[in-house]
Design a protein around this motif. Structure first.
Motif, PDB file in Angstrom:
ATOM      1  N   UNK A 171      17.502 -51.089 -16.045  1.00  0.00           N
ATOM      2  CA  UNK A 171      17.931 -52.163 -15.144  1.00  0.00           C
ATOM      3  C   UNK A 171      17.906 -51.703 -13.694  1.00  0.00           C
ATOM      4  N   UNK A 172      17.967 -52.659 -12.799  1.00  0.00           N
ATOM      5  CA  UNK A 172      18.057 -52.364 -11.372  1.00  0.00           C
ATOM      6  C   UNK A 172      19.528 -52.082 -11.054  1.00  0.00           C
ATOM      7  N   UNK A 173      19.807 -50.870 -10.658  1.00  0.00           N
ATOM      8  CA  UNK A 173      21.173 -50.446 -10.329  1.00  0.00           C
ATOM      9  C   UNK A 173      21.166 -49.820  -8.944  1.00  0.00           C
ATOM     10  N   UNK A 174      21.927 -50.371  -8.033  1.00  0.00           N
ATOM     11  CA  UNK A 174      21.915 -49.866  -6.656  1.00  0.00           C
ATOM     12  C   UNK A 174      22.514 -48.476  -6.509  1.00  0.00           C
ATOM     13  N   UNK A 175      23.128 -47.954  -7.568  1.00  0.00           N
ATOM     14  CA  UNK A 175      23.638 -46.588  -7.492  1.00  0.00           C
ATOM     15  C   UNK A 175      22.506 -45.565  -7.567  1.00  0.00           C
ATOM     16  N   UNK A 176      21.349 -45.975  -8.053  1.00  0.00           N
ATOM     17  CA  UNK A 176      20.184 -45.096  -8.127  1.00  0.00           C
ATOM     18  C   UNK A 176      19.423 -45.123  -6.810  1.00  0.00           C
ATOM     19  N   UNK A 177      19.015 -43.954  -6.342  1.00  0.00           N
ATOM     20  CA  UNK A 177      18.293 -43.860  -5.071  1.00  0.00           C
ATOM     21  C   UNK A 177      16.982 -44.652  -5.113  1.00  0.00           C
ATOM     22  N   UNK A 178      16.253 -44.565  -6.231  1.00  0.00           N
ATOM     23  CA  UNK A 178      14.975 -45.284  -6.330  1.00  0.00           C
ATOM     24  C   UNK A 178      15.189 -46.804  -6.322  1.00  0.00           C
ATOM     25  N   UNK A 179      16.295 -47.253  -6.902  1.00  0.00           N
ATOM     26  CA  UNK A 179      16.574 -48.689  -6.903  1.00  0.00           C
ATOM     27  C   UNK A 179      17.018 -49.176  -5.529  1.00  0.00           C
ATOM     28  N   UNK A 180      17.677 -48.323  -4.774  1.00  0.00           N
ATOM     29  CA  UNK A 180      18.009 -48.692  -3.388  1.00  0.00           C
ATOM     30  C   UNK A 180      16.721 -48.808  -2.575  1.00  0.00           C
TER      31      UNK A 180
END
Length: 131
Positions: A34-43
């Motif tokens: 899933x898209x999680x803003x806690x991940x650097x790549x997702x940010x």
């Protein structure tokens, strides 16, 4: 820069950004992540989507200005509706994706990006007189 080259440049940029975001989201979908803003790549993905939305907003401004200043024969209501509709696609798809942590949420974002590319193509056709 002439009107047609400005439209062409913004349209080309939207196609390129849609391709980048679409591939990025497709990889996430295939990996079942899933898209999680806690991940650097997702940010980074979020900022790329935000940049794409900024280009969509630029296209809307340019489109409305040209629609009211051009003597081009286009269906103005349809053209304006596409310009406004495009503004909602990515924010809604991103919001849904961030709220739904399942694979389906990521798929919704992919559908939003693909719909964006299709609507930009249709907007170009309307501008060319094929309403």
């Amino acid at each position: 820069m002439t009107r047609n080259s400005m439209i062409g440049a913004v349209t080309g940029l939207l196609y390129a950004l849609s391709l980048v975001v679409g591939i990025w989201v497709l990889v996430k979908l295939a990996a079942n992540r899933p898209v999680l803003l806690k991940n650097k790549s997702d940010r980074a993905l979020f900022w790329t989507i935000s940049a794409t939305e900024a280009v969509v907003a630029l296209q809307a401004v340019i489109g409305f200005v040209l629609m009211f200043t051009s003597d081009r024969e286009i269906h103005r209501l349809t053209f304006g509706a596409y310009l406004v509709g495009l503004l909602f696609l990515l924010p809604l798809g991103t919001w849904w994706s961030l709220g739904d942590r399942s694979r389906g949420g990521t798929a919704v974002l992919l559908v939003a990006v693909l719909t964006l590319a299709a609507m930009v193509l249709r907007l170009s056709q309307i501008w060319a007189g094929y309403a």
